[in-house]
Motif scaffolding. Structure first.
Motif, PDB file in Angstrom:
ATOM      1  N   UNK A  78     -50.046  23.173  29.416  1.00 43.69           N
ATOM      2  CA  UNK A  78     -48.687  22.706  29.684  1.00 43.69           C
ATOM      3  C   UNK A  78     -48.750  21.186  29.664  1.00 43.69           C
ATOM      4  N   UNK A  79     -48.126  20.589  28.656  1.00 43.05           N
ATOM      5  CA  UNK A  79     -48.213  19.143  28.482  1.00 43.05           C
ATOM      6  C   UNK A  79     -47.054  18.439  29.186  1.00 43.05           C
ATOM      7  N   UNK A  80     -47.408  17.368  29.875  1.00 47.08           N
ATOM      8  CA  UNK A  80     -46.392  16.599  30.597  1.00 47.08           C
ATOM      9  C   UNK A  80     -45.348  16.026  29.647  1.00 47.08           C
ATOM     10  N   UNK A  81     -45.762  15.618  28.446  1.00 43.86           N
ATOM     11  CA  UNK A  81     -44.791  15.041  27.510  1.00 43.86           C
ATOM     12  C   UNK A  81     -43.747  16.062  27.071  1.00 43.86           C
ATOM     13  N   UNK A  82     -44.090  17.349  27.156  1.00 45.82           N
ATOM     14  CA  UNK A  82     -43.122  18.396  26.820  1.00 45.82           C
ATOM     15  C   UNK A  82     -42.227  18.749  28.004  1.00 45.82           C
ATOM     16  N   UNK A  83     -42.636  18.351  29.189  1.00 44.98           N
ATOM     17  CA  UNK A  83     -41.926  18.717  30.414  1.00 44.98           C
ATOM     18  C   UNK A  83     -41.012  17.604  30.901  1.00 44.98           C
ATOM     19  N   UNK A  84     -41.469  16.356  30.774  1.00 45.15           N
ATOM     20  CA  UNK A  84     -40.794  15.247  31.458  1.00 45.15           C
ATOM     21  C   UNK A  84     -39.369  15.015  30.985  1.00 45.15           C
ATOM     22  N   UNK A  85     -39.065  15.358  29.724  1.00 47.35           N
ATOM     23  CA  UNK A  85     -37.711  15.140  29.208  1.00 47.35           C
ATOM     24  C   UNK A  85     -36.976  16.444  28.941  1.00 47.35           C
ATOM     25  N   UNK A  86     -37.509  17.545  29.466  1.00 47.97           N
ATOM     26  CA  UNK A  86     -36.919  18.865  29.233  1.00 47.97           C
ATOM     27  C   UNK A  86     -36.216  19.350  30.497  1.00 47.97           C
ATOM     28  N   UNK A  87     -34.884  19.362  30.513  1.00 49.71           N
ATOM     29  CA  UNK A  87     -34.153  19.773  31.722  1.00 49.71           C
ATOM     30  C   UNK A  87     -34.463  21.200  32.170  1.00 49.71           C
ATOM     31  N   UNK A  88     -35.040  22.012  31.288  1.00 48.24           N
ATOM     32  CA  UNK A  88     -35.420  23.370  31.684  1.00 48.24           C
ATOM     33  C   UNK A  88     -36.704  23.385  32.501  1.00 48.24           C
ATOM     34  N   UNK A  89     -37.429  22.255  32.516  1.00 45.73           N
ATOM     35  CA  UNK A  89     -38.733  22.196  33.174  1.00 45.73           C
ATOM     36  C   UNK A  89     -38.756  21.308  34.409  1.00 45.73           C
ATOM     37  N   UNK A  90     -37.652  20.644  34.703  1.00 48.80           N
ATOM     38  CA  UNK A  90     -37.581  19.846  35.924  1.00 48.80           C
ATOM     39  C   UNK A  90     -36.179  19.964  36.493  1.00 48.80           C
ATOM     40  N   UNK A  91     -36.058  19.623  37.756  1.00 50.53           N
ATOM     41  CA  UNK A  91     -34.728  19.532  38.346  1.00 50.53           C
ATOM     42  C   UNK A  91     -34.709  18.443  39.400  1.00 50.53           C
ATOM     43  N   UNK A  92     -33.564  17.772  39.488  1.00 45.91           N
ATOM     44  CA  UNK A  92     -33.347  16.717  40.471  1.00 45.91           C
ATOM     45  C   UNK A  92     -32.627  17.317  41.669  1.00 45.91           C
ATOM     46  N   UNK A  93     -33.153  17.054  42.841  1.00 47.44           N
ATOM     47  CA  UNK A  93     -32.576  17.608  44.066  1.00 47.44           C
ATOM     48  C   UNK A  93     -32.435  16.515  45.107  1.00 47.44           C
ATOM     49  N   UNK A  94     -31.718  16.835  46.181  1.00 49.57           N
ATOM     50  CA  UNK A  94     -31.465  15.860  47.222  1.00 49.57           C
ATOM     51  C   UNK A  94     -30.314  14.943  46.854  1.00 49.57           C
ATOM     52  N   UNK A  95     -30.093  13.949  47.688  1.00 49.05           N
ATOM     53  CA  UNK A  95     -28.965  13.045  47.458  1.00 49.05           C
ATOM     54  C   UNK A  95     -29.322  11.629  47.871  1.00 49.05           C
ATOM     55  N   UNK A  96     -28.652  10.666  47.226  1.00 48.75           N
ATOM     56  CA  UNK A  96     -28.823   9.264  47.608  1.00 48.75           C
ATOM     57  C   UNK A  96     -28.299   9.036  49.023  1.00 48.75           C
ATOM     58  N   UNK A  97     -27.206   9.710  49.360  1.00 50.21           N
ATOM     59  CA  UNK A  97     -26.585   9.531  50.672  1.00 50.21           C
ATOM     60  C   UNK A  97     -27.540   9.889  51.800  1.00 50.21           C
ATOM     61  N   UNK A  98     -28.255  11.021  51.647  1.00 48.51           N
ATOM     62  CA  UNK A  98     -29.187  11.456  52.693  1.00 48.51           C
ATOM     63  C   UNK A  98     -30.558  10.803  52.573  1.00 48.51           C
ATOM     64  N   UNK A  99     -30.829  10.150  51.446  1.00 51.42           N
ATOM     65  CA  UNK A  99     -32.152   9.576  51.239  1.00 51.42           C
ATOM     66  C   UNK A  99     -33.193  10.641  50.961  1.00 51.42           C
ATOM     67  N   UNK A 100     -32.801  11.666  50.176  1.00 48.77           N
ATOM     68  CA  UNK A 100     -33.707  12.785  49.901  1.00 48.77           C
ATOM     69  C   UNK A 100     -33.857  13.050  48.395  1.00 48.77           C
ATOM     70  N   UNK A 101     -33.508  12.085  47.578  1.00 51.17           N
ATOM     71  CA  UNK A 101     -33.504  12.301  46.134  1.00 51.17           C
ATOM     72  C   UNK A 101     -34.926  12.350  45.582  1.00 51.17           C
ATOM     73  N   UNK A 102     -35.222  13.351  44.750  1.00 58.75           N
ATOM     74  CA  UNK A 102     -36.515  13.452  44.088  1.00 58.75           C
ATOM     75  C   UNK A 102     -36.386  14.328  42.851  1.00 58.75           C
TER      76      UNK A 102
END
Length: 239
Positions: A88-112
């Motif tokens: 599993x190559x990072x270059x195939x994952x880092x720009x693939x929305x099916x392989x990562x997700x953004x969670x948390x919020x700026x308001x709560x200070x939990x974004x990652x």
């Protein structure tokens, strides 16, 4: 204290540039913290770039080699099935929305951002793996959650050059915490159970590899299965 998981590191030197191991009854995940690692398995050669992940099935023999300073995580779990090596190559994952997700919020200070690298895309028995990159000063693994009836886990912190640090919590009862520790690059925290949020020092980010083993391979090998949010934070969206 972990029933299935184990963890180790291979860091190559001028004197020792290769190592051969048999996976035995354990399936393995090799995670490259640095580039330049090569893995030979059953006549196949895999060259790992930084943050690439290689799945090694049970009953396989692997020769691992690398230049001085090459740093490789070796994580394993008892396995109930045979399989094939899978990269599993990072270059195939880092720009693939099916392989990562953004969670948390700026308001709560939990974004990652959570990179899900070994999941249903890999024919593993129990293992799940990926890594989390928190924004500066953020709490990660928030809201506090646990999955002690379905999975055990460890966190390995990396790419956090000093003076960066975070604080890791592991607890079943907030009034009697089992673990409250400062963590830095290279620290590994086992999570056999309990809630396990992480808080980054102001101005710095928490970055960690997470590896889980599902107790029941038929139902627990799912990232979202069996998660319980701490009752005080039920109104906070997790994933």
């Amino acid at each position: 204290e972990l029933r299935y998981l184990n963890y180790g590191r291979l860091i190559f030197t001028e004197e020792i540039s290769d190592h051969t191991f048999s996976s035995g009854e354990r399936e393995r995940i090799l995670f490259a913290l640095t580039p330049g690692v090569q893995v030979d398995i059953a006549g196949k050669t895999f060259a790992l770039a930084e943050h690439d992940m290689l799945y090694v099935p049970r009953n396989a023999e692997a020769k691992v080699s690398g230049p001085p300073g090459a740093d490789l995580v070796v994580a394993g779990s008892l396995s109930d099935k045979d399989g094939e090596p899978q990269m599993v190559r990072y270059e195939d994952v880092r720009d693939n929305p099916d392989s990562y997700f953004d969670v948390g919020s700026e308001e709560l200070g939990t974004r990652r951002r959570i990179f899900n690298m070994v999941g249903h895309n890999v024919e593993a028995s129990r293992l799940l793996a990926g890594f989390t990159m928190g924004e500066k000063s953020a709490w990660t693994s928030w809201p506090p959650h646990e999955h002690h009836n379905s999975k055990e886990e460890f966190y390995l912190f990396f790419n956090m050059p000093k003076p960066a640090f975070s604080v890791q919590f592991v607890y079943s009862n907030v009034d009697e915490m089992e673990l409250v520790e400062v963590v830095q690059s290279g620290d590994c925290v086992t999570i056999p159970g309990g809630y396990h949020p992480t808080a980054a020092a102001p101005g710095y980010s928490s970055v960690f590899l997470w590896v889980m083993a599902g107790y029941d391979p038929e139902k627990d090998r799912d990232f979202k299965h069996g998660i319980n949010i701490q009752p005080d934070y039920q109104d906070v969206k997790f994933i």
